[in-house]
Scaffold this motif. Structure first.
Motif, PDB file in Angstrom:
ATOM      1  N   TYR A 194      12.606  -3.265  14.957  1.00 45.31           N
ATOM      2  CA  TYR A 194      11.492  -2.836  14.391  1.00 45.31           C
ATOM      3  C   TYR A 194      10.614  -3.979  13.960  1.00 45.31           C
ATOM      4  CZ  TYR A 194      12.947   2.163  13.878  1.00 45.31           C
ATOM      5  OH  TYR A 194      13.252   3.427  14.223  1.00 45.31           O
ATOM      6  N   ASN A 195      10.916  -4.844  13.777  1.00 49.94           N
ATOM      7  CA  ASN A 195      10.038  -6.165  13.399  1.00 49.94           C
ATOM      8  C   ASN A 195       9.731  -6.811  14.553  1.00 49.94           C
ATOM      9  OD1 ASN A 195       9.522  -5.997  10.782  1.00 49.94           O
ATOM     10  ND2 ASN A 195      12.013  -6.426  10.246  1.00 49.94           N
ATOM     11  N   SER A 196      10.124  -6.703  15.924  1.00 47.93           N
ATOM     12  CA  SER A 196       9.814  -7.164  17.044  1.00 47.93           C
ATOM     13  C   SER A 196       8.528  -6.718  17.769  1.00 47.93           C
ATOM     14  CB  SER A 196      11.013  -7.175  17.898  1.00 47.93           C
ATOM     15  OG  SER A 196      11.213  -6.052  18.636  1.00 47.93           O
ATOM     16  N   LYS A 197       8.064  -7.076  19.035  1.00 51.72           N
ATOM     17  CA  LYS A 197       6.873  -6.263  19.563  1.00 51.72           C
ATOM     18  C   LYS A 197       7.543  -5.320  19.943  1.00 51.72           C
ATOM     19  CE  LYS A 197       3.938  -7.112  23.743  1.00 51.72           C
ATOM     20  NZ  LYS A 197       3.873  -8.083  24.660  1.00 51.72           N
ATOM     21  N   ASP A 204       4.346   4.376  13.931  1.00 46.05           N
ATOM     22  CA  ASP A 204       4.592   3.864  12.634  1.00 46.05           C
ATOM     23  C   ASP A 204       6.029   3.226  12.264  1.00 46.05           C
ATOM     24  OD1 ASP A 204       1.773   4.384  12.228  1.00 46.05           O
ATOM     25  OD2 ASP A 204       2.386   6.355  11.057  1.00 46.05           O
ATOM     26  N   ARG A 205       5.965   2.062  11.481  1.00 48.10           N
ATOM     27  CA  ARG A 205       7.190   1.679  11.077  1.00 48.10           C
ATOM     28  C   ARG A 205       7.730   2.398  10.005  1.00 48.10           C
ATOM     29  NH1 ARG A 205       8.409  -3.634  11.070  1.00 48.10           N
ATOM     30  NH2 ARG A 205       6.414  -4.162  11.414  1.00 48.10           N
ATOM     31  N   PRO A 206       8.882   2.805  10.285  1.00 47.61           N
ATOM     32  CA  PRO A 206       9.768   3.839   9.047  1.00 47.61           C
ATOM     33  C   PRO A 206       9.807   3.097   7.664  1.00 47.61           C
ATOM     34  CG  PRO A 206      11.118   3.405  11.182  1.00 47.61           C
ATOM     35  CD  PRO A 206      10.008   2.487  11.253  1.00 47.61           C
ATOM     36  N   LYS A 223       9.245  -5.104   5.904  1.00 46.03           N
ATOM     37  CA  LYS A 223       8.237  -6.011   6.683  1.00 46.03           C
ATOM     38  C   LYS A 223       8.754  -7.629   6.759  1.00 46.03           C
ATOM     39  CE  LYS A 223       4.429  -7.019   8.802  1.00 46.03           C
ATOM     40  NZ  LYS A 223       4.391  -7.069  10.408  1.00 46.03           N
ATOM     41  N   ILE A 224       8.788  -8.126   7.725  1.00 42.24           N
ATOM     42  CA  ILE A 224       9.271  -9.641   7.761  1.00 42.24           C
ATOM     43  C   ILE A 224       8.002 -10.466   8.654  1.00 42.24           C
ATOM     44  CG2 ILE A 224      10.618 -11.397   8.580  1.00 42.24           C
ATOM     45  CD1 ILE A 224      13.002  -9.090   8.682  1.00 42.24           C
ATOM     46  N   ASP A 225       7.191 -11.058   7.553  1.00 42.58           N
ATOM     47  CA  ASP A 225       6.297 -11.875   8.235  1.00 42.58           C
ATOM     48  C   ASP A 225       6.742 -13.072   9.074  1.00 42.58           C
ATOM     49  OD1 ASP A 225       4.454 -10.385   6.605  1.00 42.58           O
ATOM     50  OD2 ASP A 225       4.828 -11.747   4.921  1.00 42.58           O
TER      51      ASP A 225
END
Length: 64
Positions: free
Chosen positions: A41-44, A53-55, A60-62
C-alpha cells in the motif's frame, strides 16, 4: 513383518508435528501478510489502482 510393525508402533503413537512449529508458521504467515500489505500500500500504485484510496488501517510511511 511383525518385527517391522512392532518397531513402527511407538513412532506412530507420538504426535507427528509439534504445536510450537505450527504456531510459528501461523504467526509468521500473519506477520508476512501484514508487513507485505503495508509495504504494498505504501509503494507506487499498480496500473488501475492510482485513484484508489489508502485503507484507514494502513499507516502512512514517509519516503526520505
Amino acid at each position: 513383518m511383525n518385527l517391522l510393525l512392532q518397531t513402527a508402533a511407538p513412532a506412530a503413537a507420538e504426535p507427528h508435528f509439534p504445536l510450537a512449529f505450527t504456531l510459528v508458521y501461523v504467526v509468521g504467515f500473519i506477520a508476512a501478510v501484514t508487513i507485505g500489505s503495508i509495504a504494498w500500500y505504501n509503494s507506487k500504485r499498480p496500473a488501475g489502482w492510482e485513484s484508489k484510496d489508502r485503507p484507514d488501517f494502513v499507516p502512512k510511511i514517509d519516503k526520505e
